[in-house]
Scaffold this active site. Structure first.
Site: not given
Length: 420
Positions: A47, A50-51, A120, A127
């Site tokens: 994940h 992906e960011h 990020e 998140e």
């Protein structure tokens, strides 16, 4: 509509479907690397990667990546699941080559600038915090962990904060080296697309990627357990999971029809009995999800703390009743709902591109739509009742409870009720 496939010499696969009458196309790269492919000390890195894909390449800054697509009126995005990471764009027909160039750039040329990594990292930690503050999100992560304890498939996609806080550039590069080979990638495009032109572009962009050893995910073992987290919330959140077929098992269609009839809509048994007749909840549903080698039939509801016991026991009773008297009308309705959902979804090029990629990943081909419809139509009432009997009786069960759940029955108590 014409579906065509091609494979480059290095194993990179391409699947396209032209949809006449459309002026736009959806195009993406589906990588067979998700949360279940992570080692324990990598949990969350798929994940994170992906960011970072959108945070700059050797050719484009993060802003230039966004502007390249948005300047032509398109959009670009990505997601990570437990078995795949997808990077995709939607653009007008003439901009398909641009979209594919940008997608190739973010996959093949990331720079992983340290400043961007730190920025990020903060976004992802936010998140994670948001997910932990959302009961009907976090309860499914806990349920997954109980179903597949101490296994990659049981870990969260986002990963724990302490892992995410420690990832660096070398960790991201290592995961790419392990899992982003051409054999793990599928380029899928649907809409206003030219198959031959896309193949030529893919050869230019991905043809030089060298083959690499593929690391297989561990075989999943559904176990089952209980987690109960008491917290002062407005609702008690209740979720059950039962082992069910993987997506290569033909019984997946039986599982999906059962879940639809049990709790898939307003006419379903759980909705009618628990919400409409008894008023015990606002939200209740059942669904059947699948992975390569296993699956989960899940039930979820939120209710008041003093009603959780009634809701849990009635849910089990409805599951048992389904094994005895599931009707032809209910099965027929569920079959129609499945087929309608499939056909309606295919009207979207984005949905169609994703479906093509998943079918190639599962079967290494695209089965004809009639083949899928025939398998749905082949499911009988006897099949559904037999599956319902298995779920209500001997299938391993996991349970997650969150909120004011002191009055909720234990997993052992519900197991006894299943066996009674």
């Amino acid at each position: 509509m014409t579906t065509r496939t091609h494979q480059l010499s290095n194993g990179f696969r391409i699947v396209t479907e032209d949809m006449p009458g459309l002026a736009s196309a959806s195009i993406g790269i589906w990588v067979g690397a998700g949360a279940r492919h992570e080692a324990s000390d990598q949990n969350g890195i798929a994940h994170f990667l992906e960011h970072m894909a959108f945070k700059g390449t050797k050719r484009r800054s993060a802003l230039e990546i966004a502007e390249a697509i948005e300047d032509v009126g398109g959009y670009i995005n990505a997601y990570t699941s437990r078995e795949v990471t997808a990077y995709y764009a939607r653009v007008l027909q003439n901009d398909v080559p641009l979209a594919l160039d940008v997608l190739a750039d973010i996959l093949l040329n990331p720079v992983f600038d340290q400043t961007e990594i730190e920025t990020e990292r903060g976004v992802i930690l936010q998140e994670i915090g948001q997910a932990l503050d959302t009961p009907d999100d976090v309860i499914f992560d806990w349920l997954q962990e109980q179903a597949y304890p101490e296994q990659p498939l049981g870990r969260t996609i986002l990963g724990p904060s302490e892992r995410v806080s420690a990832f660096g550039r070398e960790d991201l590069s290592r995961f790419i080296g392990q899992h982003y080979g051409p054999e793990q990638m599928i380029l899928s495009a649907a809409g206003a697309v030219d198959h031959d032109a896309i193949v030529r572009l893919a050869e230019e962009l991905f043809g030089d990627l060298g083959r690499r050893q593929q690391l297989e995910a561990d075989t999943a073992q559904f176990s089952g357990g209980e987690i109960r987290q008491t917290k002062t919330l407005e609702q008690a959140h209740f979720a059950l999971a039962f082992e069910s077929p993987g997506y290569r098992d033909p019984n997946i269609y039986t599982a999906q029809i059962y879940a639809s009839a049990l709790g898939g809509g307003m006419s379903s048994r759980l909705f009618q009995e628990i919400r409409e007749h008894r008023g015990l909840c606002y939200t209740i549903f059942a669904q059947a999800g699948a992975y390569a080698d296993t699956g989960m039939t899940t039930i979820y509801a939120g209710t008041a703390s003093d009603q959780i016991a009634d809701l849990a026991t009635i849910t089990v009773d409805e599951m048992k009743r389904a094994a005895d008297d599931m009707s032809e009308a209910e099965v027929a309705r569920a079959r129609v709902q499945m087929k309608a959902g499939l056909l309606m979804g295919l009207e979207s090029p984005s949905n169609r591109a994703e479906r093509l990629a998943r079918l190639v990943q599962i079967w290494d081909r695209v089965p004809a739509l009639d083949e899928t419809v025939a398998m749905i139509d082949a499911v009988t009432v006897a099949d559904v009742r037999a599956y319902a009997e298995h779920i209500a009786g001997t299938a391993p069960m996991a349970m997650a409870l969150y909120g004011p759940v002191d009055h909720a029955p234990s997993r052992a108590t519900l197991q006894e009720r299943r066996a009674a």
